[in-house]
Motif scaffolding. Structure first.
Motif: not given
Length: 361
Positions: A223-224, A228-236, A248-251, A260-263
């Protein structure tokens, strides 16, 4: 009862020496307990694949275990090395850009917006200590950006310096995993023979440990990784370092309640305050709908093996394991609680007559 075993005085001496020997053996492997436990958990996860390989090579157990371990190296070590190198590169680049962003006055321009200035003034009215100004915030941001760059550089150096230790731990884990897979049946039979429990009770304990270990790994780490993968794609997509922030979202997703909302929430606020409100809206929707739905839907499905544990117990096992053992405690915690749950259930079955008598007295 006729099947009770009478323990002679000499037996107690043997039991005491056995307990001392087991404790001494634990002290010997204590420095390597992490790789050993990880090998045990991976053996449970890899065993279905290993069984298929064994069926293809029924008379070659050593070769079958070697193939399984080699597949694990290809699946874990190679991608992890490539991703780690890219993360270090992106993190150092991000740290330099952050420091330059503060030095070029963009942080001050952001804080000079009326909305933020009014917020700072209102905050000062409620603070019990002295006021702080935009200049104070800028100075602290400069110190943070400079310190952040230094910390990342030190961390990168430390990671490179610890490569030898990491490699040794990894191959130690593979070495233990090889024998756990090859001698799986012998190990289980030996444990069943040694433990003073009924075979049905032993099988129940093993099944519970197997189920919870898989559920903890799949439910927590997969799940982490997915978040992280979905959040990283959004950030990119919005123009930020995707691999760095995705990692960072994985952790962050391992942190209960916040996740992940912390990021992605601060990132959305930053885009909004800098005037990129379309991208801010996009990232907010991406984080709330896509990243959030992964945690809400994927985790319960993957952790269905822990469905007999209450949400409170599962939550306490995760944060307690994290606090006591570190990241690996996210596996240890649920397993310890699940085995405790099974032992309590076995206790209530074994001593049902006594408990009912006590309850009625």
């Amino acid at each position: 009862m006729s099947n009770q075993v009478k323990i002679e005085p000499g037996h107690w001496v043997l039991i005491i020496f056995l307990l001392l020997a087991l404790y001494a053996s634990y002290l010997l492997i204590a420095p390597f307990i992490g790789p050993v436990v990880l090998a045990f958990v991976l053996s449970l996860l890899c065993f279905p694949v290993h069984q298929k390989i064994v069926r293809k090579l029924p008379d070659k157990p050593n070769l079958a275990s070697t193939i399984t371990c080699s597949l694990l190296v290809v699946v874990i070590l190679v991608p992890a090395t490539v991703v780690l190198m890219a993360i270090v590169q992106q993190s150092i680049t991000f740290a330099k850009q952050s420091y330059q962003w503060v030095e070029d006055g963009k942080a001050e321009a952001l804080l000079q917006q009326p909305f933020i200035k009014n917020g700072i003034e209102r905050l000062n009215d409620f603070l019990p200590v002295g006021d702080f100004s935009i200049r104070d915030i800028i100075n602290r941001l400069t110190e943070f950006a400079s310190g952040f760059s230094k910390e990342l550089l030190d961390l990168s150096t430390k990671v490179v310096g610890d490569v030898t230790g990491i490699i040794i731990s990894f191959f130690l884990m593979l070495f233990v995993l090889f024998f756990l897979l090859r001698d799986h049946k012998k190990i289980i039979e030996s444990l069943f023979w040694i433990l003073p429990l009924a075979r049905s009770q032993e099988e129940k304990l093993l099944t519970e440990a197997n189920t919870v270990a898989r559920s903890a790994v799949l439910g927590t780490f997969l799940t982490a990784l997915a978040q992280g993968a979905a959040g990283g794609i959004g950030m990119a997509i919005v123009g930020m370092p995707g691999l760095f922030w995705g990692t960072i979202m994985v952790f962050a997703s391992l942190i209960p309640l916040v996740g992940a909302a912390l990021i992605w929430v601060p990132a959305s606020l930053y885009l909004l305050l800098t005037g990129d409100w379309p991208w801010a809206l996009f990232l907010t929707l991406w984080g709330a709908i896509l990243v959030g739905s992964i945690d809400n839907f994927l985790r319960p499905i993957l952790m269905q093996g822990t469905s007999n544990m209450s949400t409170l117990v599962l939550f306490l096992s995760l944060i307690g394991g994290l606090q006591l053992f570190g990241v690996i405690g996210l596996i240890y915690g649920p397993i310890i609680f699940a085995l405790t749950h099974v032992l309590i259930k076995l206790y209530t079955i074994e001593f049902r007559d006594f408990l009912e008598k006590q309850d009625k007295s």
